[in-house]
Enzyme design. Structure first.
Site, PDB file in Angstrom:
ATOM      1  N   LYS A   1       0.438  -3.743 -18.762  1.00 25.59           N
ATOM      2  CA  LYS A   1       0.993  -4.434 -17.460  1.00 25.59           C
ATOM      3  C   LYS A   1       0.032  -4.496 -16.381  1.00 25.59           C
ATOM      4  O   LYS A   1      -1.239  -6.065 -16.479  1.00 25.59           O
ATOM      5  CB  LYS A   1       1.649  -3.135 -16.180  1.00 25.59           C
ATOM      6  CG  LYS A   1       1.910  -3.940 -15.630  1.00 25.59           C
ATOM      7  CD  LYS A   1       3.620  -4.481 -14.684  1.00 25.59           C
ATOM      8  CE  LYS A   1       3.550  -2.495 -13.691  1.00 25.59           C
ATOM      9  NZ  LYS A   1       3.169  -2.797 -11.902  1.00 25.59           N
ATOM     10  N   SER A   2      -0.811  -3.493 -16.393  1.00 23.60           N
ATOM     11  CA  SER A   2      -2.453  -3.870 -15.548  1.00 23.60           C
ATOM     12  C   SER A   2      -3.691  -4.699 -16.838  1.00 23.60           C
ATOM     13  O   SER A   2      -3.992  -5.438 -15.429  1.00 23.60           O
ATOM     14  CB  SER A   2      -2.834  -2.247 -15.068  1.00 23.60           C
ATOM     15  OG  SER A   2      -2.504  -1.541 -14.533  1.00 23.60           O
TER      16      SER A   2
ATOM     17  N   ASP B   1       1.149   6.535 -11.044  1.00 21.87           N
ATOM     18  CA  ASP B   1       2.559   5.339 -11.380  1.00 21.87           C
ATOM     19  C   ASP B   1       3.053   6.706 -12.240  1.00 21.87           C
ATOM     20  O   ASP B   1       4.894   6.181 -12.421  1.00 21.87           O
ATOM     21  CB  ASP B   1       2.100   4.291 -12.411  1.00 21.87           C
ATOM     22  CG  ASP B   1       1.009   3.379 -11.536  1.00 21.87           C
ATOM     23  OD1 ASP B   1       1.282   2.936 -10.412  1.00 21.87           O
ATOM     24  OD2 ASP B   1       1.134   2.733 -11.877  1.00 21.87           O
TER      25      ASP B   1
ATOM     26  N   ARG C   1      -4.353  -8.359 -15.517  1.00 21.02           N
ATOM     27  CA  ARG C   1      -6.182  -8.930 -15.642  1.00 21.02           C
ATOM     28  C   ARG C   1      -6.766  -9.736 -16.476  1.00 21.02           C
ATOM     29  O   ARG C   1      -7.809 -10.133 -16.889  1.00 21.02           O
ATOM     30  CB  ARG C   1      -6.957  -7.370 -16.031  1.00 21.02           C
ATOM     31  CG  ARG C   1      -6.976  -6.335 -14.305  1.00 21.02           C
ATOM     32  CD  ARG C   1      -7.554  -5.560 -14.598  1.00 21.02           C
ATOM     33  NE  ARG C   1      -7.610  -4.603 -13.812  1.00 21.02           N
ATOM     34  CZ  ARG C   1      -6.257  -4.155 -12.722  1.00 21.02           C
ATOM     35  NH1 ARG C   1      -5.225  -4.607 -13.154  1.00 21.02           N
ATOM     36  NH2 ARG C   1      -6.592  -3.405 -11.752  1.00 21.02           N
TER      37      ARG C   1
ATOM     38  N   ARG D   1       7.874   5.930  -3.163  1.00  9.97           N
ATOM     39  CA  ARG D   1       8.718   7.261  -4.000  1.00  9.97           C
ATOM     40  C   ARG D   1       8.384   8.233  -4.338  1.00  9.97           C
ATOM     41  O   ARG D   1       9.517   9.331  -4.216  1.00  9.97           O
ATOM     42  CB  ARG D   1       7.125   7.306  -5.076  1.00  9.97           C
ATOM     43  CG  ARG D   1       7.910   5.359  -5.892  1.00  9.97           C
ATOM     44  CD  ARG D   1       6.800   5.264  -7.308  1.00  9.97           C
ATOM     45  NE  ARG D   1       6.831   3.670  -8.094  1.00  9.97           N
ATOM     46  CZ  ARG D   1       5.830   3.759  -8.337  1.00  9.97           C
ATOM     47  NH1 ARG D   1       4.937   3.823  -8.434  1.00  9.97           N
ATOM     48  NH2 ARG D   1       6.537   1.958  -8.892  1.00  9.97           N
TER      49      ARG D   1
ATOM     50  N   LYS E   1       3.874   2.538  -2.683  1.00  4.92           N
ATOM     51  CA  LYS E   1       4.411   1.571  -3.532  1.00  4.92           C
ATOM     52  C   LYS E   1       5.979   0.771  -3.399  1.00  4.92           C
ATOM     53  O   LYS E   1       6.110   0.047  -2.626  1.00  4.92           O
ATOM     54  CB  LYS E   1       4.848   3.208  -4.711  1.00  4.92           C
ATOM     55  CG  LYS E   1       3.254   4.009  -4.803  1.00  4.92           C
ATOM     56  CD  LYS E   1       2.198   2.476  -5.871  1.00  4.92           C
ATOM     57  CE  LYS E   1       1.356   3.312  -6.393  1.00  4.92           C
ATOM     58  NZ  LYS E   1       0.235   2.681  -6.312  1.00  4.92           N
TER      59      LYS E   1
ATOM     60  N   GLN F   1      -6.405  -1.683  -7.006  1.00  2.00           N
ATOM     61  CA  GLN F   1      -6.060  -2.894  -6.601  1.00  2.00           C
ATOM     62  C   GLN F   1      -6.872  -3.390  -5.535  1.00  2.00           C
ATOM     63  O   GLN F   1      -7.959  -4.716  -5.575  1.00  2.00           O
ATOM     64  CB  GLN F   1      -4.790  -2.932  -6.141  1.00  2.00           C
ATOM     65  CG  GLN F   1      -3.539  -2.722  -7.276  1.00  2.00           C
ATOM     66  CD  GLN F   1      -2.330  -2.563  -6.350  1.00  2.00           C
ATOM     67  OE1 GLN F   1      -2.420  -2.763  -5.537  1.00  2.00           O
ATOM     68  NE2 GLN F   1      -1.010  -2.463  -7.432  1.00  2.00           N
TER      69      GLN F   1
HETATM   70  C1  S3P Z   1      -2.834  -1.131 -10.824  1.00  2.00           C
HETATM   71  C2  S3P Z   1      -3.668  -0.313  -8.942  1.00  2.00           C
HETATM   72  C3  S3P Z   1      -2.641   1.416  -8.749  1.00  2.00           C
HETATM   73  C4  S3P Z   1      -1.150   1.286  -9.855  1.00  2.00           C
HETATM   74  C5  S3P Z   1      -0.544   0.089 -10.503  1.00  2.00           C
HETATM   75  C6  S3P Z   1      -1.433  -1.091 -10.664  1.00  2.00           C
HETATM   76  C7  S3P Z   1      -3.429  -1.832 -10.950  1.00  2.00           C
HETATM   77  O1  S3P Z   1      -1.756   0.456  -7.471  1.00  2.00           O
HETATM   78  O2  S3P Z   1      -0.092   2.225  -9.035  1.00  2.00           O
HETATM   79  O3  S3P Z   1       0.622   0.036 -10.485  1.00  2.00           O
HETATM   80  O4  S3P Z   1      -3.486  -2.566 -12.337  1.00  2.00           O
HETATM   81  O5  S3P Z   1      -4.498  -2.139 -10.706  1.00  2.00           O
HETATM   82  P1  S3P Z   1      -3.077   1.076  -6.361  1.00  2.00           P
HETATM   83  O6  S3P Z   1      -4.627   0.419  -6.908  1.00  2.00           O
HETATM   84  O7  S3P Z   1      -2.482   0.566  -5.034  1.00  2.00           O
HETATM   85  O8  S3P Z   1      -3.148   2.804  -6.504  1.00  2.00           O
END
Ligand code: S3P
Length: 427
Positions: free
Chosen positions: A20-21, A313, A25, A344, A340, A168
């Site tokens: 997903k990340s 996560d 991007r 959680r 989150k 993030q």
């Molecule tokens: C993510 C960073 C994490 C993670 C999220 C995805 C990212 O969040 O929990 O599911 O893709 O940069 P945080 O940056 O708020 O910790």
């Protein structure tokens, strides 16, 4: 919906969905790069589709032929004012990272999302971006969405010590810093996932990382690339735990991304005494491999400190794993779990306790007393995909009664084929 329960002998191979990340991007870098970016194995979950739509709304041509996504980037200046407010759905990554990109664009954009997004803290991103020269505002003088951001072509670089460990926030600042004039320095609280840093290099930019210190010069330009997204270890995590706690099981997970900033769950499984093998395979852009797990006797451990961002996560599913370990597991330094998609810490304790677990929520984590059998109950995901999937894996152990899950549809945020994949393991 009624969850699948009372299963043993989960056996088979799963190709976990794409990361997903990295999917988010790859659209973002494709949009700000010059030229064409192709993305193979893009995750077509709700969150990443929100990112795709948001950049289309900002005037970027993006095509999906069902296999490959093609992004026709025209650099940062190719982004144009959107006709309407951008809808980020449930996606914290979309709203926070896009703000970093929009901080350098000289127009105003409105951003909104679902009920959960309306409660996610945004000062962590808005304050540093405002200090660089953007004007970000929350709803009704709060820090919460709907948000408005007015960017500027005259962004100042920033020297910033991050108060939270968050990829993030780091990524939003990096997207702004690459449009500013001069060198920005970011110091992380703890090292977090570094996919943004990797992609800066992959798309032809430069960035220097010395432990938790990051230096980046702006302005920078990027060149379109061919991206292949690896599988998501955060999605694999549900089946890793299913294989470890369900009797007579052996599950193989193929093509799982193994970026070291994401693999904390493998360390935890090993420390708890779980049987897991990691076989690295070649992958175009990222480290990846096959993970195999077998049903194991587990023991409780303490989890805290710098490992937390490497498994943030996965903590809900790790909590379930700990309910099936002998002794006590203590999770600390994980207060970020409260902000989150849902809180959680509360959600894990409340829902698993309804099923017979013995979990105490704390200010910064959970204390889990194992090993406890689980029974049927009526539970909810609170609209949080990872809570929903964790509860389905818990339900597999339930021998008596049924498990009824409310808000199961949230699972499509990151893993639309979750139930189909689970189904393959007991056919
Ligand atoms: C993510 C960073 C994490 C993670 C999220 C995805 C990212 O969040 O929990 O599911 O893709 O940069 P945080 O940056 O708020 O910790």
């Amino acid at each position: 919906m009624e969850l699948v329960s009372n299963k043993t002998a989960l056996n088979g191979i799963i190709n976990v969905p794409s990361d997903k990340s990295i999917s988010h991007r790859s659209i973002m870098f494709g949009a700000i790069a010059e030229g064409t970016t192709t993305i193979k194995n893009f995750l077509r979950g709700d969150d990443c589709l929100s990112t795709l739509k948001a950049f289309q709304d900002l005037g970027v041509k993006i095509e999906d032929d069902g296999t490959v996504i093609t992004v026709y980037g025209n650099g940062f200046s190719g982004l144009q004012p959107a006709n309407e407010a951008l809808n980020v759905g449930n996606s914290g990554t979309t709203i926070r990272l896009i703000m970093g990109i929009l901080a350098g664009r000289p127009f105003t954009t409105k951003l909104f999302g679902d009920h959960s997004i309306a409660k996610r803290p945004m000062n962590r991103v808005m304050l540093p971006l405002n200090s660089m020269g953007a004007v970000c505002q929350g709803h009704d003088h709060t820090e919460f969405p709907p948000l408005t951001i007015t960017g500027t072509e005259k962004l100042q670089p920033i020297a910033y010590e991050m108060p939270v460990a968050s990829a993030q926030v780091k990524s939003a600042i990096l997207f702004a810093a690459m449009q500013a004039h001069g060198e920005s320095v970011i110091i992380e609280k703890e090292k977090t996932r570094d996919h943004t840093e990797d992609m800066i290099r992959q798309f032809g930019g430069t960035i220097d990382v010395f432990g938790k210190e990051i230096r980046i010069q702006g302005p920078q330009t990027f060149i379109g690339q061919e991206i292949t997204v690896p599988g998501d270890i955060s999605s694999a995590a549900f089946f890793l735990v299913a294989g470890l706690i369900t009797p007579n099981s052996n599950i193989q997970l193929k093509n799982v991304g193994l970026n070291p900033t994401r693999t904390g769950i493998i360390d935890v499984i090993e420390q708890m005494g779980g049987t897991i093998t990691v076989e690295e395979t070649a992958h175009a852009d990222n480290k990846a491999g096959t993970l195999t797990v077998t049903t194991s006797q587990l023991n409780g451990i303490e989890i805290g400190g710098e490992i937390i961002p490497r498994l943030i996560d996965e903590l809900p599913i790790i909590a379930l794993l700990a309910t099936q370990a002998e002794g006590t597991t203590i999770i600390r330094d994980a207060e970020e779990l409260k902000v989150k998609e849902t809180n959680r810490i509360d959600a894990v304790a409340k829902e698993l306790n309804k099923m017979g677990a013995n979990i105490e929520p704390t200010e910064d984590g959970l204390i889990i007393h194992g090993k406890t059998p689980l029974h049927g109950a009526k539970v909810t995901s609170y609209g949080d995909h990872r809570i929903g999937m964790m509860l389905q894996i818990a339900a597999l152990l339930v021998k008596e009664g049924t498990v009824e899950l409310e808000k199961a549809e949230a699972i499509s945020v990151s893993y639309p084929s979750f139930f189909t994949d689970l189904n393959k393991l007991y056919q």
